[in-house]
Design an enzyme around this catalytic site. Structure first.
Site, short mmCIF file in Angstrom:
data_model
loop_
_atom_site.label_atom_id
_atom_site.label_comp_id
_atom_site.label_asym_id
_atom_site.label_seq_id
_atom_site.Cartn_x
_atom_site.Cartn_y
_atom_site.Cartn_z
N ASP A 150 0.90 -1.15 0.00
CA ASP A 150 0.00 0.00 0.00
C ASP A 150 0.94 1.20 0.00
OD1 ASP A 150 -1.50 2.25 0.74
OD2 ASP A 150 -3.04 0.97 1.59
N HIS A 151 1.05 1.87 -1.13
CA HIS A 151 2.14 2.85 -1.24
C HIS A 151 1.96 4.02 -0.27
CE1 HIS A 151 -0.64 4.73 -4.14
NE2 HIS A 151 -0.09 5.84 -3.75
N HIS A 176 -6.02 2.56 1.46
CA HIS A 176 -5.17 3.67 1.89
C HIS A 176 -5.72 4.37 3.14
CE1 HIS A 176 -3.29 2.98 -1.86
NE2 HIS A 176 -4.14 3.63 -2.59
#
Ligand code: NAP
Length: 484
Positions: free
Chosen positions: A177-178, A240
């Site tokens: 999950d950047h 996110h």
């Protein structure tokens, strides 16, 4: 202050989908930046893999073009590109067939850390995992990195987890999950657990509410097929925003260790109450004269998918009972910004009288565009005009405080890929976390589909449907402005 870069141990990074958009825009530029900073000095090799028939030179040309296009900062000298390209090779390979697998096995070094980045659609994850095992590349220090979306509901996420688990141990699986790779997100933990100042106040006794905003100015053009099947809830909230919520709300882990952190995050997700339709607003952006609206873009006048969602969530535990968490995210909004605002309660009694006005401390954590943290404090307005109060920001801009040469500017993918090589899973989602997040999201989506309500229209360039403002107004609160 220049931070010290410690080279990682020798590694082979294999990018399945090495010719794809994500590899071009994010993975390869991130690797090049780490190379420039000396982090690959221990010996790092990059192998692109996809079905397209390319020789090594053609792939290196592709990599070079990606770097020129997407590495625009001043940190890297152009001469470094030629050196970096020496670490790059390519194999033509089919995830669903036998082409290329023996060649790949021969190119990787079993004594190295071997990181296999699945930068392909999720339907290929199972095929890749199975072949990695079959061709003897799953053992030793092998790790797999998987991209979002991780399932589209609890059932598909469970199936995907089960498929990967047939071939790899959980300790080898890195679900990206950047958002978790952003410097400020990690700073959330440093601020909460590295200071004495905030944690004693970090609960419903002192915090009135917390609001999360992830606003984008772009629409869904270019991703319409994927997006219309997903919507803002699946694309942003389930992953996110849920991760941000967890880091804000979790209990202090006993140590900064992957499972200790992830255990605490999981407890937050499991303590989330179901959100009823009254506490949710969904929207779809309208055309703005120049650009088409959501429905025209996806080519379905009856689409019920939301490009905006705002909701009020509650966490039923001792720390947070009574403090609402407001989340909103959307496309084509006023500005591109992501922030978390922790709004503290009013002082219990104002010794300055009603005329001094209402003031409260707000801790704002900005994730984009300019990562930083700002604490709003109340002071006396300067001058001889009596005791008037004013709120001023106590600004903690990291770039200013630490100097422009810090690793602050690093992209999230740089950190996350290096963490994979180092074998640190702290910033990656564990399988049970993802499933729990879907278990919370699924009934919300199911309820609005059964209810048949359609998303509310909102103007492009606005802050979303006016009903989203009402979601907070009716509680006597308001959203922070989405600033340009
Ligand atoms: P993409 O541009 O469509 O690239 C897909 C890649 O997979 C290509 O390199 C393709 O090359 C390769 N591929 C397809 N079928 C294959 C097969 N059978 N065997 C081997 N390779 C195969 O997709 P993308 O945008 O890079 O996205 C990749 C993944 O990352 C997706 O899961 C996506 O959801 C996720 N993601 C992407 C972004 C983004 O910004 N792009 C952001 C977040 C997550 P060949 O056709 O030559 O085989």
């Amino acid at each position: 202050m220049v931070s010290r870069v410690i080279p990682v141990e020798p590694f082979d990074l294999i990018i399945f989908g090495g010719t794809g958009d994500l590899a071009r825009r994010k993975i390869l530029p991130a690797l090049f930046r780490r190379f420039c900073d000396g982090q690959m000095e221990g010996g790092g090799r990059i192998i692109g893999a996809a079905r397209t028939e390319l020789d090594g030179d053609a792939y290196r040309q592709f990599v070079q073009e990606a770097i020129v296009e997407f590495v625009t900062d001043q940190r890297c000298e152009p001469a470094a590109i030629a050196k970096f390209l020496k670490t790059v090779s390519y194999v033509t390979l089919d995830a669903r067939g036998d082409t290329g697998w023996n060649a790949l096995a021969g190119m990787t070094d079993p004594s190295h850390v071997r990181a296999f980045y699945f930068s392909v659609g999720p339907s290929l994850f199972g095929d890749l995992a199975e072949r990695l095992r079959d061709y003897g590349m799953g053992g030793g220090e092998a790790r797999i990195v998987v991209e979002k979306p991780f399932g589209r509901d609890q059932q598909t996420a469970e199936e995907l987890n089960a498929t990967l688990a047939r071939h790899f141990d959980e300790s080898q699986i890195y679900r990206i999950d950047h958002y978790l790779g952003k410097e400020t997100v990690q700073n959330l933990m440093a601020i909460r657990f590295g200071n004495m100042l905030f944690e004693p106040l970090w609960n419903s006794q002192y915090i009135d509410h917390i609001q999360f905003t992830v606003a984008e100015t772009v629409g869904v053009a270019g991703r319409e097929e994927y997006y219309d099947r997903a919507g803002a809830m699946r694309d942003m909230v389930q992953n996110h925003m849920m991760q941000l919520l967890c880091l804000i709300a979790m209990e202090p882990p006993a140590k900064f260790d992957p499972d200790a952190v992830r255990d605490e995050k999981l407890k937050v997700i499991r303590a989330l109450d179901h959100v009823t339709p009254d506490d949710i607003v969904r929207g779809q952006y309208l055309d703005d004269g120049d650009r088409p609206g959501y429905l025209e873009t996806v080519g379905d006048a009856k689409s019920n998918t939301e490009s905006f969602v705002a909701l009020k969530a509650h966490i039923s535990n001792w720390r947070w009972a009574g403090t609402p968490f407001y989340l909103r995210t959307g496309k084509r909004l006023r500005a591109r910004t992501s922030e978390i605002a922790v709004v503290f309660k009013d002082a219990p009694h104002s010794i300055f009288g009603a005329e001094a006005g209402r003031h409260r401390n707000i801790l704002t954590i900005v994730l984009q565009p300019n990562e930083g943290i700002e604490l709003g404090v109340t002071i006396k307005e300067p001058g001889p005009g009596g005791m008037r109060l004013v709120d001023v920001p106590l600004d903690m801009s990291f770039a200013e405080a630490l100097g422009p040469d810090t690793q602050f500017a690093a992209d999230a993918y740089e950190r996350l890929i290096m963490d994979v090589i180092r074998g640190n899973q702290t910033l990656f989602m564990r399988g049970d976390e993802v499933e729990a997040a879907w278990a919370w999201t699924d009934p919300i989506i199911k309820e609005w589909l059964e209810g048949g309500a359609t998303p509310l229209p909102y103007d492009s360039g606005s802050s979303g449907p006016t009903e989203a403002l009402a979601l907070m107004h009716r509680d006597g609160r308001r959203w922070r402005e989405i600033r340009k």
